[in-house]
Write a protein that holds these residues in place. Structure first.
Motif, short mmCIF file in Angstrom:
data_model
loop_
_atom_site.label_atom_id
_atom_site.label_comp_id
_atom_site.label_asym_id
_atom_site.label_seq_id
_atom_site.Cartn_x
_atom_site.Cartn_y
_atom_site.Cartn_z
N ASP A 104 0.82 -1.21 0.00
CA ASP A 104 0.00 0.00 0.00
C ASP A 104 0.85 1.26 0.00
O ASP A 104 0.39 2.33 -0.36
CB ASP A 104 -0.92 0.02 1.22
N GLY A 105 2.07 1.15 0.47
CA GLY A 105 2.95 2.31 0.54
C GLY A 105 4.38 1.87 0.80
O GLY A 105 4.66 0.67 0.93
N SER A 106 5.27 2.83 0.87
CA SER A 106 6.68 2.55 1.09
C SER A 106 7.23 3.46 2.17
O SER A 106 6.76 4.59 2.35
CB SER A 106 7.49 2.77 -0.19
N MET A 107 8.27 2.98 2.86
CA MET A 107 8.91 3.76 3.90
C MET A 107 10.41 3.52 3.84
O MET A 107 10.86 2.41 3.57
CB MET A 107 8.37 3.33 5.28
N PHE A 108 11.18 4.59 4.04
CA PHE A 108 12.62 4.40 4.10
C PHE A 108 13.28 5.55 4.85
O PHE A 108 12.72 6.64 4.96
CB PHE A 108 13.23 4.27 2.70
N GLU A 109 14.45 5.28 5.39
CA GLU A 109 15.29 6.29 6.03
C GLU A 109 16.23 6.81 4.96
O GLU A 109 17.14 6.11 4.51
CB GLU A 109 16.08 5.66 7.18
N SER A 110 16.06 8.04 4.53
CA SER A 110 16.84 8.56 3.42
C SER A 110 18.33 8.58 3.72
O SER A 110 19.17 8.36 2.83
CB SER A 110 16.36 9.96 3.04
N SER A 111 18.70 8.84 4.98
CA SER A 111 20.11 8.94 5.32
C SER A 111 20.84 7.61 5.15
O SER A 111 22.04 7.58 4.88
CB SER A 111 20.27 9.45 6.76
N ASP A 112 20.12 6.50 5.29
CA ASP A 112 20.75 5.19 5.10
C ASP A 112 21.31 5.06 3.68
O ASP A 112 22.37 4.47 3.47
CB ASP A 112 19.74 4.06 5.35
N PHE A 113 20.56 5.59 2.71
CA PHE A 113 20.97 5.46 1.32
C PHE A 113 21.95 6.57 0.91
O PHE A 113 22.76 6.37 0.02
CB PHE A 113 19.74 5.48 0.42
N ARG A 114 21.87 7.73 1.54
CA ARG A 114 22.82 8.80 1.22
C ARG A 114 24.24 8.43 1.64
O ARG A 114 25.21 8.95 1.10
CB ARG A 114 22.39 10.10 1.90
N ARG A 115 24.36 7.53 2.61
CA ARG A 115 25.68 7.09 3.08
C ARG A 115 26.11 5.77 2.44
O ARG A 115 27.13 5.21 2.80
CB ARG A 115 25.67 6.92 4.60
N HIS A 116 25.30 5.26 1.51
CA HIS A 116 25.56 3.94 0.93
C HIS A 116 26.86 3.94 0.13
O HIS A 116 27.23 4.93 -0.50
CB HIS A 116 24.40 3.55 0.01
N ALA A 117 27.57 2.80 0.16
CA ALA A 117 28.85 2.69 -0.54
C ALA A 117 28.68 2.72 -2.05
O ALA A 117 29.59 3.14 -2.78
CB ALA A 117 29.56 1.40 -0.12
N ASP A 118 27.53 2.30 -2.56
CA ASP A 118 27.29 2.23 -4.00
C ASP A 118 26.81 3.59 -4.51
O ASP A 118 25.75 4.08 -4.10
CB ASP A 118 26.23 1.16 -4.29
N PRO A 119 27.56 4.23 -5.41
CA PRO A 119 27.13 5.54 -5.93
C PRO A 119 25.80 5.48 -6.67
O PRO A 119 25.08 6.48 -6.73
CB PRO A 119 28.28 5.95 -6.86
N GLN A 120 25.46 4.32 -7.26
CA GLN A 120 24.17 4.19 -7.94
C GLN A 120 23.02 4.30 -6.94
O GLN A 120 21.97 4.87 -7.26
CB GLN A 120 24.10 2.87 -8.69
N VAL A 121 23.22 3.77 -5.74
CA VAL A 121 22.19 3.86 -4.70
C VAL A 121 22.06 5.30 -4.23
O VAL A 121 20.95 5.81 -4.05
CB VAL A 121 22.51 2.92 -3.53
N ARG A 122 23.20 5.98 -4.07
CA ARG A 122 23.14 7.39 -3.65
C ARG A 122 22.44 8.23 -4.73
O ARG A 122 21.66 9.14 -4.41
CB ARG A 122 24.55 7.92 -3.38
#
Length: 212
Positions: A104-122
């Motif tokens: 029905d929806g999605s949830m995420f912590e944006s900071s988790d992905f901004r610090r990700h090692a993979d530049p594609q994820v960032r």
């Protein structure tokens, strides 16, 4: 999305206290794989359309979004591989293929992905955040352009406000949590077939600004 629920985006902090799972309201906790899967403008629109308006074929989605059925079909298959959409075979007739959102929806912590090692994820998180902000602005502008078409009761019931408060990061997080709790307290309060009711979209934007 049956009921429309866009991404619930948060910064750092403890997990939110409001309901985010259960058979009555299925929320997807976004991971790097599913984030990359939706980091495309048409895929975000397709996912939102399925969640808001319910199951549909690629052709019907194409008509709604002004895209070819070939494009919508391709991107639906890509999202299906990521577990975000699935077939709804009980709705199809003959070779007709229906799709529905798994959540029905999605949830995420944006900071988790901004610090990700993979530049594609960032890059994916930056894209999704900016697309979400653009979608919010478009929804508000659509409302302002059509407000006169709604009954008088709704013309008196809408709100477009902004507030300036001086807070610490801890108090900002507390405020965000309390607003989410208040929103959840209204979920399910009105049955879908209630006369005069409508799906209400509420945007919460909370961020610091430099004073100078």
């Amino acid at each position: 999305m049956p009921e429309n629920e866009n991404e619930n985006v948060r910064g750092d902090g403890d997990p939110p206290p409001y309901r985010h799972d259960g058979a009555d309201h299925r929320i997807h906790q976004v991971n790097a794989r599913t984030l990359r899967a939706v980091a495309h403008p048409l895929r975000l629109r397709l996912l939102n359309a399925l969640r808001e308006f319910g199951p549909a074929t690629a052709s019907r989605l194409g008509e709604r979004l002004g895209e070819s059925s070939g494009a919508t079909s391709y991107h639906l298959r890509q999202m299906a591989e990521a577990g975000l959409v699935e077939d709804a075979p009980e709705l199809g007739k003959g070779r007709e293929r229906w799709w529905r959102s798994v959540h029905d929806g999605s949830m995420f912590e944006s900071s988790d992905f901004r610090r990700h090692a993979d530049p594609q994820v960032r890059g994916a998180i930056d894209f999704v955040l900016h697309e979400t902000a653009t979608s919010h602005a478009e929804e508000l502008n659509t409302w302002l352009g059509t407000v006169g078409d709604w009954p008088e009761e709704w013309q008196r019931s809408w709100d477009m406000s902004d507030f300036k408060l001086r807070l610490t990061p801890e108090l900002a997080l507390e405020l965000s949590r309390k607003v989410h709790e208040l929103m959840e307290s209204y979920r399910g309060a009105v049955p879908e077939d209630t006369e005069g009711s409508a799906v209400v979209r509420t945007h919460l934007h909370l961020f610091p600004r430099r004073s100078e």
